[in-house]
Design an enzyme around this catalytic site. Structure first.
Site, short mmCIF file in Angstrom:
data_model
loop_
_atom_site.label_atom_id
_atom_site.label_comp_id
_atom_site.label_asym_id
_atom_site.label_seq_id
_atom_site.Cartn_x
_atom_site.Cartn_y
_atom_site.Cartn_z
N PHE B 126 46.25 44.65 25.33
CA PHE B 126 45.91 44.39 26.79
C PHE B 126 47.06 45.10 27.42
CE2 PHE B 126 45.63 42.64 31.06
CZ PHE B 126 44.22 42.83 31.30
N ASP B 198 50.79 36.86 22.47
CA ASP B 198 50.11 36.74 23.76
C ASP B 198 48.86 35.95 23.30
OD1 ASP B 198 48.20 36.99 26.00
OD2 ASP B 198 48.92 38.91 26.35
N TYR B 223 43.45 30.40 32.91
CA TYR B 223 41.91 30.61 33.65
C TYR B 223 41.07 31.24 33.03
CZ TYR B 223 44.00 35.47 34.25
OH TYR B 223 44.59 36.82 34.16
N LYS B 224 41.13 31.26 31.62
CA LYS B 224 39.97 31.73 30.62
C LYS B 224 39.55 30.42 30.11
CE LYS B 224 42.11 36.33 30.03
NZ LYS B 224 40.68 37.16 30.53
N ARG B 372 30.54 42.81 26.77
CA ARG B 372 31.27 41.65 26.21
C ARG B 372 30.66 40.28 26.41
NH1 ARG B 372 37.55 41.01 27.62
NH2 ARG B 372 36.37 40.33 29.69
#
Lengths: 413, 413
Positions: B126, B198, B223-224, B372
C-alpha cells in the site's frame, strides 16, 4: 465593598446570545474552557448525523457524496479566517504534537545547516512543544537540531545566526502571559530565522494576525476555545511564502499529489495539503466543522474585548476580598498582557480547586501550586464570576478546603 | 447451472446472528467492508452518549471519571486479543501512516547502522507504507535509511545483512494475496533484521498470531474489518522484546512517563505508552472501544472460516456464468492464500463498478482496471453473494455498464 454591577455587564454583553447555543450542565460554572471547550448543540447533532446518516447509511460513498475527502481543507479554511491567515494556508489534521514535528522539520529543511541548527524556545513552554524538538534532536543528531531554552523575557535577544526557528506559544499555559508574536517574528527574521507559533491557548479567543505578523508556521488545537470536543483534530498553518519548497518527513498517502492513483513514489500535493498524512478522522472533522459555526456572527475583536473584561472583573472581584492577599496573581496584572485566563498561586491550591469543583465551579490545578481560571467569552457570564467568587469566599472563610479526601492528589488534567 | 444452496449456507452460518448488530441500509449489498466497515448499532449509541453525557455534561472531569486518559491502552488491549498479541503490546492512537513512521524509526534505532540501513518492502505494498519510508529516507539521508522494493515472491530471499526491517502488508490491497508473516519474520530474524507488519486488511478478519510469529512491530487500522468508523484511530504493536530499548522520535506529552507533571525534559513512559504522542481523540476512541464489542462472542477461527467460504462461494458463482471469462481473477485462486476479498480485472472495470453501485451492490474500483469485492463475515450473507452475482449478470448481459455518465472517472476511494 464590591461595586461591580455584574447583571448590567451581562445585559450590555454583545455576545450574551451565544450562550444558548451551548449545552452546559445546570448548577455548574465552567471556567475550564481553556482546557476543554463546552459542547455546542450543533456539534452534538452533527456528530450523530455524520455517524448515522453519512457513515451508517451512505457508507463508502460518503467520501464523494459528503465531500469527506476535502474536509481537512474545508475546515482549515474556516480556521484560517479566525487566525488571520489565507484560506489555503491552514489545514485540519492530526494532533498539535504531530503537527509540531512537521513544522519543526520543515523549518530545518528550509533554513537549517550545520551552523544554523538551534530551535529556540522558552523554558516554560508547554512541554509537548519541547518534547517534540527533543525528539527531532535525538533522531537527527545535535549537528542538525539543538533545542535551546531561555526565559520568556530573554527570547527576543536570544535569537542569533545559529537560530533555525523561534518556537513560542502565544499564551503561556500556566501563567496566561501573552507573548508578542509579531515582535518575535521580526526578531527571528532579522537573523534569518523562522517563526513557529503555538496557538493552543489562543485560537478562537485572541485576535491573531498570522499573515500580518509574518509568522512562518503555526499549530493549534480545536478542543479549547474552538469547542470541537476532547482530542479533536488539530490544525497546522504554513505561510504561502514557504509552500513552493515545503518539505516534511511525515509523507502519508493523503498528502500525495494524487492519493487515489496509488503510485509507489511519493510526490507531494501542492500547497498546504502536503501536511496531511493518513486518512482523516471524519466524524471528529465534521465536529470541528460544525463547532466553527459558533463564530459565524461574532468578531474576534468582540471576543477579545469580553475576554479582557471577564479576566479584569474576576481579578477585581477577588482583589476586593479580605482573604485575597493569600492568592498571588501569577498572570500579568493587565488584561492586554494575558490570554483568557487567570492563574493564582496559593499554598493550598490543589485542595481549593477540589472544593471549588465539588461546589460546581470548574477550574483546574497546575503543579506546583496554581489554580487556573479560564474564561470562554462565547458562554461565560459576568454573573458567573460573581457567583464563583462568592463560592470561593465561602470556601476560604470556612476553610472547607481542609478536607482529608484531598490529601492525595489524583487529578490528571 | 448453479448448484450452490445459498439459503442453506446462511442457515448453517454460526455468525448469522451478528448481522443484526449492524445498521445496514435497505436494498444495499455492501461488499466494501474492506475499505470502510459498516456501522455497529452500539457505536452510534456510544458516540452520541460520549458526546452528550461525557463531554457535554461531565466536561473536563471525564478525563478521570470516564477514564478517558487510559482509553488508548484499554482499547489497545482489546485489539491485542484479536491479533495474537499480549495486552500490553498494543495501543490505539494516530493514523496507520503516523504509526508506520514510529515503528520504522524504532527499527532503525534498534538495529540500524551505516551498513544495515535497508527497509525492504514490496513494489505493490500500500503506497502510504512506501511513502513513509521515503519520508524517513529523505529526512535521515540514505546513509541511515534506504528503501528497497522487490516483488512479493522475492521478499524472503531478498533479506540480507543490510536489512534493518522487512515491511510487509499481510493482505495486498489490490490483489488480496496473503503473505506469510511468520515466514517473513523468520527470514528477517535469520539475517539479524526485524519484521514490521501492516495489518490494515487483516485485523478483525485474519487469524493473526503476532506473538507466535515473533513479529517485532505492527500497525493496523480500525475502520475496515473492525468497524470503528471513517478515519478512526489506528493501532500500533511493539513486541515486549523491544520495550526496554524502544525509541521513536514522535515524543509527545501523552507518551511521557508523567504527562501531568509538565516537566520540560522528555522521559518516555514505560512500555507501549511511549508510542502515544498528542491528546487522544476521545470520541473516536470510544467508538473503537464500542466497535470491538462486536467480537465478544465470536472466534477469529469462525470469522476466517466464513470469510474463506464467502470468497470461495462468490468465485464459484461468478465462474459458473457464461460471461465469466471476461473477468480475470487477480486474487489467488485458493481461499487460504488470500484475505477476505476478491479482485477481478476487466477492461470495463470502472463502468461495471459504477453500474453495480447504482444497483445497490457496493464494490470498489482500483486503477488500472480492477473491481474489488470485500467480504465482512460479521454482516455479509451468502444470499447477498447470490443476489450480487445475479445483478452483475444482468449488467453484463444488457451491457448496462456502457453508460456515457461513466466515461469520466470521479471516484476517489
Amino acid at each position: 465593598m464590591n461595586q461591580i454591577d455584574y447583571a448590567r455587564l451581562d445585559r450590555d454583553d454583545p455576545l450574551a446570545h451565544k450562550r444558548e447555543i451551548f449545552e452546559l450542565p445546570n448548577d455548574t460554572i465552567y471556567f475550564d474552557g481553556n482546557s476543554l471547550g463546552a459542547l455546542p448543540k450543533i456539534v452534538a447533532q452533527t456528530v450523530n448525523e455524520t455517524t448515522r446518516e453519512q457513515w451508517g447509511n451512505d457508507l463508502i460513498k460518503s467520501w464523494n457524496q459528503h465531500d469527506w475527502v476535502n474536509l481537512p481543507t474545508i475546515v482549515g479554511a474556516k480556521i484560517a479566517h479566525l487566525i488571520g491567515a489565507q484560506s489555503n494556508e491552514v489545514i485540519c489534521c492530526d494532533s498539535i504534537s504531530v503537527n509540531l514535528f512537521k513544522v519543526i522539520c520543515a523549518a530545518i529543511n528550509a533554513v537549517g545547516s550545520e551552523k544554523r541548527r538551534v530551535i529556540l524556545s522558552t523554558r516554560d513552554n508547554f512541554p509537548t512543544d519541547l518534547y517534540m524538538v527533543q525528539g527531532v534532536e535525538s533522531f537527527l543528531g545535535q549537528q542538525r537540531c539543538e533545542l535551546k531554552l531561555v526565559d520568556e523575557a530573554e527570547l527576543v535577544d536570544a535569537v542569533d545566526e545559529r537560530t533555525v526557528a523561534v518556537l513560542a506559544t502565544e499564551v503561556n499555559f500556566r501563567t496566561g502571559r501573552r507573548l508578542d508574536l509579531q515582535q518575535l517574528s521580526q526578531a527571528a527574521h532579522a537573523q534569518g530565522a523562522l517563526m513557529i507559533a503555538d496557538l493552543a491557548h489562543s485560537a478562537g479567543v485572541m485576535p491573531i494576525q498570522l499573515s500580518q505578523w509574518q509568522v512562518d508556521y503555526a499549530v493549534g488545537c480545536t478542543y479549547k476555545y474552538l469547542n470541537a470536543g476532547p482530542g479533536a483534530p488539530a490544525f497546522v498553518y504554513v505561510s504561502q511564502r514557504h509552500h513552493a519548497k515545503l518539505k516534511q518527513p511525515l509523507q502519508g498517502w493523503f498528502g500525495h499529489l494524487n492519493p487515489f492513483a496509488f503510485e509507489p513514489e511519493y510526490q507531494s500535493a501542492k500547497g498546504i495539503r502536503q501536511m496531511l498524512v493518513g486518512t482523516p478522522p471524519v466524524i471528529s472533522m465534521q465536529a470541528v466543522n460544525a463547532a466553527l459555526e459558533c463564530f459565524n456572527d461574532v468578531s474576534l475583536a468582540q471576543v477579545r474585548a469580553k475576554s479582557m473584561q471577564l479576566t479584569h472583573t474576576f481579578q477585581q472581584s477577588l482583589a476586593a476580598q479580605d482573604w485575597s492577599s493569600d492568592f498571588e496573581l501569577i498572570s500579568p496584572s493587565h488584561a492586554e498582557q494575558r490570554g483568557s485566563q487567570l492563574s493564582y498561586a496559593h499554598p493550598n491550591a490543589y485542595e481549593i480547586c477540589q472544593a471549588l469543583i465539588e461546589r460546581g465551579v470548574i477550574a483546574d490545578f497546575r503543579a506546583p501550586n496554581y489554580i487556573r481560571f479560564g474564561f470562554a467569552p462565547l458562554y461565560n457570564q459576568f454573573q458567573e464570576v460573581e457567583r464563583a467568587i462568592a463560592i470561593l469566599a465561602d470556601i476560604m472563610s470556612t476553610e472547607a478546603y481542609r478536607d482529608p479526601r484531598w490529601q492525595t492528589r489524583s487529578t490528571v488534567t
